[in-house]
Motif scaffolding. Sequence first.
Motif, PDB file in Angstrom:
ATOM      1  N   LYS A 181       9.112   7.283   3.027  1.00 15.46           N
ATOM      2  CA  LYS A 181       9.524   7.132   4.188  1.00 15.46           C
ATOM      3  C   LYS A 181       9.030   5.697   4.906  1.00 15.46           C
ATOM      4  CE  LYS A 181       9.685   9.874   8.690  1.00 15.46           C
ATOM      5  NZ  LYS A 181       9.477  11.144   9.060  1.00 15.46           N
ATOM      6  N   GLU A 182       7.809   5.545   4.959  1.00 16.96           N
ATOM      7  CA  GLU A 182       7.170   4.367   5.197  1.00 16.96           C
ATOM      8  C   GLU A 182       7.570   3.268   4.794  1.00 16.96           C
ATOM      9  OE1 GLU A 182       4.904   2.984   8.613  1.00 16.96           O
ATOM     10  OE2 GLU A 182       5.520   5.129   8.114  1.00 16.96           O
ATOM     11  N   GLN A 183       7.987   3.103   3.535  1.00 18.85           N
ATOM     12  CA  GLN A 183       8.705   1.925   2.796  1.00 18.85           C
ATOM     13  C   GLN A 183      10.004   1.597   3.445  1.00 18.85           C
ATOM     14  OE1 GLN A 183       8.412   1.653  -1.547  1.00 18.85           O
ATOM     15  NE2 GLN A 183       7.195   3.657  -1.572  1.00 18.85           N
ATOM     16  N   GLU A 184      10.676   2.574   3.783  1.00 20.39           N
ATOM     17  CA  GLU A 184      12.213   2.277   4.228  1.00 20.39           C
ATOM     18  C   GLU A 184      11.830   1.797   5.628  1.00 20.39           C
ATOM     19  OE1 GLU A 184      16.054   4.888   5.188  1.00 20.39           O
ATOM     20  OE2 GLU A 184      14.343   6.057   4.368  1.00 20.39           O
ATOM     21  N   ARG A 185      10.899   2.465   6.444  1.00 21.13           N
ATOM     22  CA  ARG A 185      10.646   2.074   7.733  1.00 21.13           C
ATOM     23  C   ARG A 185      10.346   0.583   7.860  1.00 21.13           C
ATOM     24  NH1 ARG A 185       5.760   3.995  11.799  1.00 21.13           N
ATOM     25  NH2 ARG A 185       6.994   3.284  14.002  1.00 21.13           N
ATOM     26  N   ILE A 186       9.477   0.093   6.791  1.00 25.54           N
ATOM     27  CA  ILE A 186       9.063  -1.261   6.958  1.00 25.54           C
ATOM     28  C   ILE A 186      10.218  -2.280   6.507  1.00 25.54           C
ATOM     29  CG2 ILE A 186       7.642  -2.962   5.880  1.00 25.54           C
ATOM     30  CD1 ILE A 186       5.469  -0.819   5.531  1.00 25.54           C
ATOM     31  N   VAL A 241       0.961  -1.289  -0.170  1.00 27.47           N
ATOM     32  CA  VAL A 241       0.016  -0.163  -0.014  1.00 27.47           C
ATOM     33  C   VAL A 241       0.801   1.346   0.031  1.00 27.47           C
ATOM     34  CG1 VAL A 241      -1.749   1.424   1.381  1.00 27.47           C
ATOM     35  CG2 VAL A 241      -2.083  -0.917   1.054  1.00 27.47           C
ATOM     36  N   GLU A 242       1.941   1.388   0.754  1.00 20.98           N
ATOM     37  CA  GLU A 242       2.809   2.601   0.984  1.00 20.98           C
ATOM     38  C   GLU A 242       3.493   2.764  -0.303  1.00 20.98           C
ATOM     39  OE1 GLU A 242       2.394   4.548   3.120  1.00 20.98           O
ATOM     40  OE2 GLU A 242       1.169   3.324   4.643  1.00 20.98           O
ATOM     41  N   ARG A 243       3.821   1.601  -0.812  1.00 24.73           N
ATOM     42  CA  ARG A 243       4.556   1.608  -2.241  1.00 24.73           C
ATOM     43  C   ARG A 243       3.583   2.155  -3.388  1.00 24.73           C
ATOM     44  NH1 ARG A 243       6.618  -2.345  -6.508  1.00 24.73           N
ATOM     45  NH2 ARG A 243       8.511  -1.429  -7.098  1.00 24.73           N
ATOM     46  N   LYS A 244       2.546   1.841  -3.539  1.00 24.69           N
ATOM     47  CA  LYS A 244       1.527   2.421  -4.355  1.00 24.69           C
ATOM     48  C   LYS A 244       1.202   3.961  -4.244  1.00 24.69           C
ATOM     49  CE  LYS A 244      -0.997  -2.065  -5.275  1.00 24.69           C
ATOM     50  NZ  LYS A 244      -2.360  -2.590  -5.109  1.00 24.69           N
ATOM     51  N   LYS A 245       1.220   4.281  -2.886  1.00 18.73           N
ATOM     52  CA  LYS A 245       1.118   5.613  -2.431  1.00 18.73           C
ATOM     53  C   LYS A 245       2.164   6.384  -2.922  1.00 18.73           C
ATOM     54  CE  LYS A 245      -0.701   5.988   1.817  1.00 18.73           C
ATOM     55  NZ  LYS A 245      -0.873   5.670   2.993  1.00 18.73           N
ATOM     56  N   TYR A 299      11.746  -3.531  -2.583  1.00 20.52           N
ATOM     57  CA  TYR A 299      12.371  -2.308  -2.090  1.00 20.52           C
ATOM     58  C   TYR A 299      13.921  -1.927  -2.929  1.00 20.52           C
ATOM     59  CZ  TYR A 299      14.023   1.361   0.947  1.00 20.52           C
ATOM     60  OH  TYR A 299      14.420   2.595   1.506  1.00 20.52           O
ATOM     61  N   ILE A 300      14.664  -3.207  -2.896  1.00 17.13           N
ATOM     62  CA  ILE A 300      15.908  -2.930  -3.441  1.00 17.13           C
ATOM     63  C   ILE A 300      15.807  -2.706  -5.021  1.00 17.13           C
ATOM     64  CG2 ILE A 300      17.060  -4.270  -1.419  1.00 17.13           C
ATOM     65  CD1 ILE A 300      17.475  -6.634  -3.305  1.00 17.13           C
ATOM     66  N   PHE A 301      14.764  -3.325  -5.300  1.00 13.90           N
ATOM     67  CA  PHE A 301      14.513  -2.834  -6.892  1.00 13.90           C
ATOM     68  C   PHE A 301      14.475  -1.462  -7.181  1.00 13.90           C
ATOM     69  CE2 PHE A 301      12.254  -2.413 -10.962  1.00 13.90           C
ATOM     70  CZ  PHE A 301      12.854  -3.422 -11.791  1.00 13.90           C
ATOM     71  N   ASP A 302      13.729  -0.671  -6.279  1.00 13.52           N
ATOM     72  CA  ASP A 302      13.546   0.630  -6.401  1.00 13.52           C
ATOM     73  C   ASP A 302      14.653   1.457  -5.954  1.00 13.52           C
ATOM     74  OD1 ASP A 302      10.919   0.177  -7.306  1.00 13.52           O
ATOM     75  OD2 ASP A 302       9.991   0.379  -5.456  1.00 13.52           O
ATOM     76  N   HIS A 303      15.548   0.918  -4.903  1.00 16.87           N
ATOM     77  CA  HIS A 303      16.461   1.436  -4.464  1.00 16.87           C
ATOM     78  C   HIS A 303      17.961   0.833  -4.737  1.00 16.87           C
ATOM     79  CE1 HIS A 303      13.022   2.698  -2.286  1.00 16.87           C
ATOM     80  NE2 HIS A 303      13.601   3.947  -2.259  1.00 16.87           N
ATOM     81  N   PRO A 304      18.573   0.921  -5.921  1.00 10.38           N
ATOM     82  CA  PRO A 304      19.692   0.189  -6.024  1.00 10.38           C
ATOM     83  C   PRO A 304      20.827   0.303  -5.335  1.00 10.38           C
ATOM     84  CG  PRO A 304      18.739   1.393  -7.976  1.00 10.38           C
ATOM     85  CD  PRO A 304      18.023   1.738  -6.986  1.00 10.38           C
ATOM     86  N   GLY A 305      20.944   1.388  -4.391  1.00  6.91           N
ATOM     87  CA  GLY A 305      22.018   1.373  -3.513  1.00  6.91           C
ATOM     88  C   GLY A 305      21.805   0.454  -2.284  1.00  6.91           C
ATOM     89  N   ARG A 306      20.703  -0.109  -2.173  1.00  4.29           N
ATOM     90  CA  ARG A 306      20.400  -1.099  -1.114  1.00  4.29           C
ATOM     91  C   ARG A 306      20.487  -2.499  -1.644  1.00  4.29           C
ATOM     92  NH1 ARG A 306      18.174   1.548   3.386  1.00  4.29           N
ATOM     93  NH2 ARG A 306      19.145  -0.204   4.443  1.00  4.29           N
ATOM     94  N   ARG A 307      20.815  -2.532  -2.848  1.00  6.83           N
ATOM     95  CA  ARG A 307      20.637  -4.111  -3.108  1.00  6.83           C
ATOM     96  C   ARG A 307      21.854  -4.981  -2.643  1.00  6.83           C
ATOM     97  NH1 ARG A 307      19.331  -2.566  -9.619  1.00  6.83           N
ATOM     98  NH2 ARG A 307      17.468  -1.678  -9.079  1.00  6.83           N
TER      99      ARG A 307
END
Length: 239
Positions: free
Chosen positions: A93-98, A85-89, A126-134
């Motif tokens: 910040k909430e995605q990172e928290r989860i 839900v948070e990703r669709k929105k 999450y790591i697909f969207d944030h390559p730095g965290r892969r």
Amino acid sequence: MIHAQRELRKYANAENKKINEWFFKTGPGEYGFGDRFIGVKIPQNREVARKFHDLAFTDLKKLLQSPVHEDRILALLILRPRFEVERKKGNRKEQERIFEFYLSLKDRVNNWDLVDVSAPYIPGPYIFDHPGRRKEVLALANSPSMWDRRIAILSTFYFIRQNRFSETLALARKYLNDPEDLMHKSTGWMLREAGKRDIATLRRFLDQHAQRMPRTMLRYSIERMGARERLKYMKRQDR
């Protein structure tokens, strides 16, 4: 005991408890040794998860730290749709928290079903969207924990669904030497999923590695192929 746990225990069943203890290998020396069950089925657990969809993180932590398997999967069944839900929105910040919460308690994601219900849906996207965290997640492939290694390969399931296979193939090559049959199953499964989307990619991998692949990994990876092609790759291990 929090209210969500009390609600879950309304569905506890002694017969299901025995079945789950056998199915998830909780005996001495088995991969699930020490895990505890109360005998709640997944549809019932999902029902409770929907009821407590907005459970506070403090209570989610209590669930994940519980020795009871159904408590831990309840937490994940709450977190997974919440992340979606948070990703669709677009709520970063909430995605990172989860995501951070999940990684901080990944040692409690400690059986194959717990990994499978969460890794492709929380750390994967999450790591697909944030390559730095892969690197942080994919590096779990080097962990001595089989469940960490499974989180790594199952996280790439999201990449496969986006028709991106390089991360999966890299981990599959690494897991050719993994000692655990459960890892051979999960890796073969991911290879099969890649092949469903791009059979040429799977064939190239098999042409290079089939001869030395663990037999379980090979069998899982070729399940969707025709009988003649499956036999061709199986025979390579008999040479």
